[in-house]
Design an enzyme around this catalytic site. Structure first.
Site, PDB file in Angstrom:
ATOM      1  N   ARG A 148       0.860  -1.175   0.000  1.00 11.81           N
ATOM      2  CA  ARG A 148       0.000   0.000   0.000  1.00 11.81           C
ATOM      3  C   ARG A 148       0.904   1.236   0.000  1.00 11.81           C
ATOM      4  O   ARG A 148       2.071   1.166   0.383  1.00 11.81           O
ATOM      5  CB  ARG A 148      -0.903   0.026   1.237  1.00 11.81           C
ATOM      6  CG  ARG A 148      -1.842  -1.174   1.345  1.00 11.81           C
ATOM      7  CD  ARG A 148      -2.632  -1.131   2.646  1.00 11.81           C
ATOM      8  NE  ARG A 148      -3.612  -2.218   2.737  1.00 11.81           N
ATOM      9  CZ  ARG A 148      -3.362  -3.408   3.269  1.00 11.81           C
ATOM     10  NH1 ARG A 148      -2.144  -3.665   3.765  1.00 11.81           N
ATOM     11  NH2 ARG A 148      -4.300  -4.338   3.309  1.00 11.81           N
ATOM     12  N   LYS A 173      -2.168  -2.720   7.659  1.00 15.86           N
ATOM     13  CA  LYS A 173      -3.595  -2.648   7.950  1.00 15.86           C
ATOM     14  C   LYS A 173      -3.986  -3.783   8.887  1.00 15.86           C
ATOM     15  O   LYS A 173      -3.562  -4.928   8.705  1.00 15.86           O
ATOM     16  CB  LYS A 173      -4.393  -2.737   6.645  1.00 15.86           C
ATOM     17  CG  LYS A 173      -5.865  -2.375   6.794  1.00 15.86           C
ATOM     18  CD  LYS A 173      -6.531  -2.301   5.441  1.00 15.86           C
ATOM     19  CE  LYS A 173      -7.990  -1.870   5.562  1.00 15.86           C
ATOM     20  NZ  LYS A 173      -8.640  -1.791   4.226  1.00 15.86           N
ATOM     21  N   HIS A 279      -2.740   2.667  -5.463  1.00 19.01           N
ATOM     22  CA  HIS A 279      -3.282   1.369  -5.081  1.00 19.01           C
ATOM     23  C   HIS A 279      -3.469   0.448  -6.297  1.00 19.01           C
ATOM     24  O   HIS A 279      -3.540  -0.772  -6.142  1.00 19.01           O
ATOM     25  CB  HIS A 279      -4.612   1.543  -4.353  1.00 19.01           C
ATOM     26  CG  HIS A 279      -4.869   0.492  -3.319  1.00 19.01           C
ATOM     27  ND1 HIS A 279      -4.129   0.370  -2.166  1.00 19.01           N
ATOM     28  CD2 HIS A 279      -5.780  -0.512  -3.265  1.00 19.01           C
ATOM     29  CE1 HIS A 279      -4.574  -0.644  -1.447  1.00 19.01           C
ATOM     30  NE2 HIS A 279      -5.567  -1.203  -2.094  1.00 19.01           N
ATOM     31  N   ARG A 282      -0.814  -2.115  -6.479  1.00 16.12           N
ATOM     32  CA  ARG A 282      -1.035  -3.249  -5.566  1.00 16.12           C
ATOM     33  C   ARG A 282      -2.037  -4.231  -6.176  1.00 16.12           C
ATOM     34  O   ARG A 282      -1.827  -5.445  -6.128  1.00 16.12           O
ATOM     35  CB  ARG A 282      -1.530  -2.715  -4.219  1.00 16.12           C
ATOM     36  CG  ARG A 282      -1.882  -3.791  -3.192  1.00 16.12           C
ATOM     37  CD  ARG A 282      -2.200  -3.111  -1.857  1.00 16.12           C
ATOM     38  NE  ARG A 282      -3.010  -3.932  -0.971  1.00 16.12           N
ATOM     39  CZ  ARG A 282      -2.519  -4.832  -0.123  1.00 16.12           C
ATOM     40  NH1 ARG A 282      -1.217  -5.048  -0.063  1.00 16.12           N
ATOM     41  NH2 ARG A 282      -3.320  -5.524   0.670  1.00 16.12           N
ATOM     42  N   HIS A 305      -4.087  -9.763   3.513  1.00 12.29           N
ATOM     43  CA  HIS A 305      -5.546  -9.800   3.639  1.00 12.29           C
ATOM     44  C   HIS A 305      -5.933 -10.744   4.771  1.00 12.29           C
ATOM     45  O   HIS A 305      -5.444 -11.870   4.835  1.00 12.29           O
ATOM     46  CB  HIS A 305      -6.201 -10.283   2.340  1.00 12.29           C
ATOM     47  CG  HIS A 305      -6.139  -9.285   1.235  1.00 12.29           C
ATOM     48  ND1 HIS A 305      -6.248  -9.637  -0.107  1.00 12.29           N
ATOM     49  CD2 HIS A 305      -5.985  -7.930   1.248  1.00 12.29           C
ATOM     50  CE1 HIS A 305      -6.171  -8.543  -0.846  1.00 12.29           C
ATOM     51  NE2 HIS A 305      -6.012  -7.506  -0.055  1.00 12.29           N
ATOM     52  N   TYR A 314      -9.515 -10.611  -7.280  1.00  8.73           N
ATOM     53  CA  TYR A 314      -8.596 -10.505  -8.401  1.00  8.73           C
ATOM     54  C   TYR A 314      -8.752 -11.640  -9.404  1.00  8.73           C
ATOM     55  O   TYR A 314      -8.259 -11.541 -10.533  1.00  8.73           O
ATOM     56  CB  TYR A 314      -7.152 -10.434  -7.879  1.00  8.73           C
ATOM     57  CG  TYR A 314      -6.940  -9.261  -6.955  1.00  8.73           C
ATOM     58  CD1 TYR A 314      -6.968  -7.961  -7.447  1.00  8.73           C
ATOM     59  CD2 TYR A 314      -6.752  -9.445  -5.593  1.00  8.73           C
ATOM     60  CE1 TYR A 314      -6.792  -6.878  -6.600  1.00  8.73           C
ATOM     61  CE2 TYR A 314      -6.573  -8.370  -4.737  1.00  8.73           C
ATOM     62  CZ  TYR A 314      -6.603  -7.084  -5.245  1.00  8.73           C
ATOM     63  OH  TYR A 314      -6.442  -6.012  -4.410  1.00  8.73           O
TER      64      TYR A 314
END
Length: 332
Positions: A148, A173, A279, A282, A305, A314
């Site tokens: 990120r 995150k 982003h 990414r 994630h 994706y």
């Protein structure tokens, strides 16, 4: 506050009098991330303003329901945004003020499922070639390591492991650390950037500039380490700035808006019309790995994630449009 230090927590008095300062103090005492603090305070302020600056203790269920319905019907916020607003008010009322309320009834935002915007490999490389260092190197790290923009800017010298070909993302995150891949092609230029950061470090030490900023948890755990070379940001800002919390003059990292502006301009220069930003690199990293046959759990771990369903997005944009279906016009 300088834009360069916007991600450093603002000053809060030791014994705050204002309600929002008290809320900030409570969030920090309970170890909420500063980004979460900023978000929660933003939505509490927006809620108060929507109700013409009435005191929160004078409001309860009807006002909360009206505000959340307003977000869906008038502002047409996404379900995710409405959920963040709800979480903010839940925390503010139920946890901080200790004021409970029955289950809420409000208009839910409509769900629009949009696939992530992804560069082709050719597009990603074209945008990168329009950039110059340090912004080119930042974009290459986002595309080559799946970072990120905030994770890229917060990289410190000690986070790079050239020997293992990897880098460590600290407090990403969800407040989690993770390890991701480091491209061999970036080693030499990364070393040059680290040399530049080291020269800034030496200059700052000689001229009384304070140590690098560290989050509260790290500052407590590694007291005094902020003055060591390894803890310096790889992408330091051009000028030192005042820490809004302590008043100390420090050299922080580049601001995210700076790299966003450079990438937007680069995309325009190569003629891209798709809505893209940092982003997008990414997203493209994840898509390239899945196209190459890597296991989705591996990609999930590299991206950090918490839920594999986030990574599965994706799968819908890899290889070809339309969920990988080949158009009849393209069949031989």
């Amino acid at each position: 506050m300088s834009s360069r230090t916007r991600d450093i927590p603002v000053y809060v008095p030791e014994k705050p009098v204002k309600l929002l300062d008290q809320f900030r103090s409570w969030l920090r005492a309970n170890h909420y991330r500063y980004q979460t603090e900023q978000t929660y305070v933003h939505w509490v302020v927006t809620y108060i303003r929507y109700h013409s600056l009435r005191h929160p203790r004078e409001m309860s269920t009807p006002e909360i329901e009206a505000f959340l319905t307003y977000l869906a019907t008038q502002r047409q916020c996404s379900p995710a945004t409405q959920k963040v607003a709800l979480n903010s008010l839940n925390c503010f009322y139920r946890k901080f003020l200790k004021i409970d309320f029955p289950p809420l009834e409000f208009r839910r935002s409509r769900q629009y499922r949009r696939p992530p915007v992804v560069f082709t490999d050719q597009e990603a490389r074209a945008v990168i070639e329009q950039l110059s260092d340090p912004f080119k190197l930042m974009a290459e790290l986002m595309y080559g390591s799946g970072l990120r923009v905030s994770e890229t800017l917060r990289l410190r010298i000690k986070d790079i492991d050239f020997g293992q070909g990897q880098l460590i993302v600290r407090e990403g995150k969800g407040n989690k650390d993770r390890i991701t891949v480091l491209s061999d092609q970036l080693h030499d230029r990364l070393k040059l950037q680290i040399n530049l950061a080291s020269s800034y470090y030496k200059y700052d030490r000689q001229n009384g500039v304070g140590p690098a900023w560290m989050p509260h948890a790290l500052a407590r755990k590694y007291s005094g380490e902020a003055s060591q070379l390894g803890w310096q940001f790889i992408f330091p800002s051009n000028e030192p700035a005042k820490d809004p919390q302590t008043g100390i003059i420090r050299r922080h990292h580049h601001h995210p808006d700076t790299i966003r502006k450079h990438i937007k301009k680069a995309a325009q220069e190569v003629g891209l019309v798709k809505l893209c930003g940092p982003h997008t690199f990414r997203h493209s990293f994840a898509t390239r790995l899945l196209e190459s046959g890597y296991d989705i759990r591996t990609v999930q771990e590299l991206l950090g994630h918490s839920d594999v369903s986030t990574t599965e997005r994706y799968l819908h944009v890899m290889n070809r449009g339309g969920l990988g279906v080949i158009s009849p016009l393209d069949r031989g």
